[in-house]
Design an enzyme around this catalytic site. Structure first.
Site: not given
Ligand SMILES: CC#C[C@H]1NC(N)=Nc2cc3[nH]c(NC)nc3cc21
Ligand SMILES: [Zn+2]
Length: 372
Positions: A93, A268, A306, A308, A311, A337
């Site tokens: 990121d 993610d 599971c 893993c 488990c 897990h």
């Molecule tokens: C406003 C905005 C925006 C997005 N911009 C970038 N560069 N990374 C992010 C990473 C995040 N992680 C989460 N977690 C809840 N939300 C995100 C949103 C962003």
């Molecule tokens: Zn597991």
């Protein structure tokens, strides 16, 4: 010879896609869940654990790695893959979100964003160009542009102005990295808050810049699930059909399935690793809070469905003991897990799309996690 950035769609089920994204460090089968390794480590688990659990790609973070140990140090050590002994794909990121969420003092200008380190309060400055330079030093396979992250509740006027700046910054990011150079891909980030028309505006502007993929930023920032799904359902299907679609920082099992149903390919979230550390475990029968007394003498596996390491080798009674005794092994086994659960969810989604059964899979999990 695989060409980094090539994205091949093999099957569709409604708007859901089953595809392969080629990167310089190998192929990624999508839909994919990406464990988060913010500081160059997925907390409490090693690369061998991640491989065994089926992880195809992990996340690193520009903001954290720039502040510590330093992107130039990582470059001198051969780049992030070698530094952390992970030779499969890495997405980094840009730091946009972390600057806005972790650094209290900051000043935004057209040039970039000035912020203070969350570690020692020292002053730093990220321009779009700097954010890309850091990711080039890290050698990630997928780089994210520097975006201006608008918090939940920002007014429409500010959100509209902010997305314009995010587009100008995205163009500057693209200008300092030739598409495909060093096998690195670059994704644009769609902003626009919770206004469908502003989301379309942001996407339309970014489509004029050649990115190998597009991400949805700014969801899961405190809004209701209804608002998140409204924007997701609106913009997901409007993103370029032939390129990977990434929903940043999302989410729960149902958020991920909702995203896949809206045509999103990559996800993610820190949920699996963060919740593992507080004893909240995701299983095929729903969430289990391992510290509950009912597990004191439960010899059964955490999740009988599971496969893993946790488990297959340990009882709920033992996992509860480790947690209450604050044993370090508790972090490792619980994280293993939970990561395996999210990776398995993505694998089941890939299989369901191939078989035209995605709706059934989503309904199955709705019955288990729907009221979550
Ligand atoms: C406003 C905005 C925006 C997005 N911009 C970038 N560069 N990374 C992010 C990473 C995040 N992680 C989460 N977690 C809840 N939300 C995100 C949103 C962003
Ligand atoms: Zn597991």
């Amino acid at each position: 010879m695989p060409v980094p950035g090539r994205f091949t769609i093999h099957a569709r089920d409604g708007k859901a896609r089953r595809a392969t994204l080629h990167t310089a460090h190998g192929e990624i089968q999508t839909p994919v869940f990406m464990p988060v390794g913010t500081q160059g480590s997925v907390k409490a688990v090693g690369p061998d654990d991640l491989l065994q659990a089926g992880s195809q790609i992990i996340l690193g973070n520009t903001y954290h790695l720039y502040l510590r140990p330093g992107d130039e140090l990582v470059a001198r050590r051969g780049g992030l893959h070698r530094f952390m002994s992970w030779d499969k794909p890495i997405l980094t990121d840009s730091g946009g979100f972390q600057v806005f969420s972790l650094s209290t003092i900051r000043k935004i200008s057209e040039k970039g964003v000035e912020f203070r380190s969350y570690l020692d309060g020292s002053k730093h400055f990220f321009s779009p160009e700097k954010a890309i330079s850091i990711q080039q030093n890290l050698g990630s396979d997928i780089m994210m542009v520097l975006d201006e992250c608008v918090g939940y509740g920002a007014d429409r006027e500010y959100t509209a102005r902010s997305l314009e700046r995010t587009t100008r910054w995205a163009r500057r990011c693209r200008e300092v990295h030739t598409p495909g150079a060093d096998g690195q891909l670059m994704f644009g980030i769609i902003q626009g808050g919770f206004h469908e028309d502003l989301r379309e505006e942001s996407l339309g502007q970014l489509l004029e810049i050649p990115f190998e993929g597009y991400a949805i930023g700014g969801l899961s920032v405190g809004e209701s699930t209804e608002d998140m799904y409204r924007i997701l359902n609106h913009i997901g299907p409007r993103m370029p059909e032939e390129k990977p679609r990434y929903l940043m920082g999302v989410g729960t099992p149902m958020d991920i399935l909702e995203g896949i149903e809206s045509g999103v390919d990559m996800f993610d979230c820190v949920l699996p690793t963060r919740n593992a550390r507080n004893g909240t475990l995701f299983t095929s029968q729903g969430k289990v809070n391992i510290k509950r007394a009912e597990f004191r003498e439960d010899d059964g596996p955490l999740d009988p469905n599971c496969q893993c390491y946790t488990c297959r080798n340990f009882s709920r009674a033992y996992l509860r003991h480790l947690y209450t005794a604050r044993e370090i092994l508790s972090y490792r086994l619980n994280s293993l897990h939970n990561i395996a659960f999210f990776l398995e969810l993505a694998r089941q989604a890939r299989e369901a799309i191939e078989g035209g059964r995605f709706a059934e899979l989503k309904a199955h999990y709705q019955g288990i996690y729907g009221t979550d």
